[in-house]
Design a protein around this motif. Structure first.
Motif, PDB file in Angstrom:
ATOM      1  N   LEU A   1       0.709  -1.185   0.175  1.00 17.65           N
ATOM      2  CA  LEU A   1       0.160  -0.034  -0.115  1.00 17.65           C
ATOM      3  C   LEU A   1       0.924   1.305  -0.036  1.00 17.65           C
ATOM      4  O   LEU A   1       0.505   2.345  -0.763  1.00 17.65           O
ATOM      5  N   CYS A   2       2.026   1.283   0.848  1.00 14.95           N
ATOM      6  CA  CYS A   2       2.970   2.396   0.846  1.00 14.95           C
ATOM      7  C   CYS A   2       3.627   2.719  -0.540  1.00 14.95           C
ATOM      8  O   CYS A   2       3.639   3.710  -1.033  1.00 14.95           O
TER       9      CYS A   2
ATOM     10  N   GLU B   1       2.151   1.876  -3.428  1.00 10.07           N
ATOM     11  CA  GLU B   1       1.019   2.231  -4.477  1.00 10.07           C
ATOM     12  C   GLU B   1       0.699   3.851  -4.282  1.00 10.07           C
ATOM     13  O   GLU B   1       0.177   4.575  -5.103  1.00 10.07           O
ATOM     14  N   TRP B   2       1.022   4.262  -2.740  1.00  8.01           N
ATOM     15  CA  TRP B   2       0.428   5.463  -2.458  1.00  8.01           C
ATOM     16  C   TRP B   2       1.217   6.835  -2.959  1.00  8.01           C
ATOM     17  O   TRP B   2       2.339   6.646  -2.974  1.00  8.01           O
TER      18      TRP B   2
ATOM     19  N   ARG C   1       2.815  10.266  -3.800  1.00  6.99           N
ATOM     20  CA  ARG C   1       3.340  11.234  -2.863  1.00  6.99           C
ATOM     21  C   ARG C   1       3.177  12.509  -3.630  1.00  6.99           C
ATOM     22  O   ARG C   1       3.323  12.706  -5.078  1.00  6.99           O
TER      23      ARG C   1
ATOM     24  N   GLY D   1       1.256  10.521   1.925  1.00  9.58           N
ATOM     25  CA  GLY D   1       1.978   9.375   1.537  1.00  9.58           C
ATOM     26  C   GLY D   1       3.175   9.308   2.385  1.00  9.58           C
ATOM     27  O   GLY D   1       3.425   8.305   2.906  1.00  9.58           O
TER      28      GLY D   1
ATOM     29  N   LEU E   1       1.785   8.355   5.879  1.00 11.72           N
ATOM     30  CA  LEU E   1       1.446   6.815   6.190  1.00 11.72           C
ATOM     31  C   LEU E   1       2.933   6.150   6.231  1.00 11.72           C
ATOM     32  O   LEU E   1       2.847   4.994   7.035  1.00 11.72           O
ATOM     33  N   ARG E   2       3.859   6.478   5.346  1.00 11.73           N
ATOM     34  CA  ARG E   2       5.080   5.599   5.465  1.00 11.73           C
ATOM     35  C   ARG E   2       5.789   5.682   6.995  1.00 11.73           C
ATOM     36  O   ARG E   2       6.204   4.611   7.336  1.00 11.73           O
TER      37      ARG E   2
ATOM     38  N   TYR F   1      -6.209  -0.865   7.636  1.00 15.42           N
ATOM     39  CA  TYR F   1      -5.678  -1.016   6.176  1.00 15.42           C
ATOM     40  C   TYR F   1      -6.757  -1.214   5.117  1.00 15.42           C
ATOM     41  O   TYR F   1      -6.673  -0.549   4.103  1.00 15.42           O
TER      42      TYR F   1
ATOM     43  N   LEU G   1      -7.513   2.508   4.477  1.00 11.81           N
ATOM     44  CA  LEU G   1      -6.545   3.238   3.647  1.00 11.81           C
ATOM     45  C   LEU G   1      -6.524   2.645   2.014  1.00 11.81           C
ATOM     46  O   LEU G   1      -6.493   3.561   1.342  1.00 11.81           O
TER      47      LEU G   1
ATOM     48  N   ASN H   1      -6.934   4.785  -1.217  1.00 11.70           N
ATOM     49  CA  ASN H   1      -6.165   4.914  -2.054  1.00 11.70           C
ATOM     50  C   ASN H   1      -6.662   4.424  -3.733  1.00 11.70           C
ATOM     51  O   ASN H   1      -6.370   4.714  -4.489  1.00 11.70           O
TER      52      ASN H   1
END
Length: 129
Positions: free
Chosen positions: A12-13, A15-16, A18, A28, A31-32, A57, A60, A64
């Motif tokens: 997910l991180c 794909e998110w 920035r 983003g 979240l990371r 999860y 989020l 996303n």
């Protein structure tokens, strides 16, 4: 089982998106940082509340994937102010220079706005007899 959760959050991180225009305010990046803090030991991290972790999860992941944007499409591309999404993005990005009034602190602005007026504008009270 926590290894699976960790891998899902890592994916997910990745794909998110920035947004480099939002310095220190990018979702983003935040979240990371949170995922790194929550899974300090990587796949070996023990999760105290797995159900809450799975709910976070899923929430989020829906954001996303633009689930709600697709489910509830907007009728117009503008808000009630008439400003388009691109104009809002430009304003919130921080790339627009702030005026001197905006740079003042809230306290300074309030004290200037509510400071006492010159004595000639304020009527004097007459002493009661």
């Amino acid at each position: 089982m926590s290894a699976t959760r960790y891998r899902r959050f890592l994916k997910l991180c990745e794909e998110w998106p920035r947004d480099e225009t939002k310095k220190n305010r990018d979702l983003g990046t935040f979240l990371r940082q949170r995922v790194a803090a929550a899974f300090r030991e990587g796949e070996n991290t023990q999760i105290p509340d797995p159900e809450k972790c799975d709910q976070a999860y899923e929430s989020l992941a829906r954001i996303n994937a633009n689930t709600y944007k697709q489910r509830f499409p907007r009728v117009r591309d503008t808000s009630f102010t008439g400003v388009t999404a691109e104009e809002c993005k430009l304003l919130w990005s921080g790339s627009v220079q702030q005026s001197e009034d905006e740079k003042k602190s809230l306290w300074k602005t309030l004290t200037e706005r509510f400071s006492s007026k010159p004595s000639e504008e304020v009527p004097e009270k007459t002493p009661e007899k």
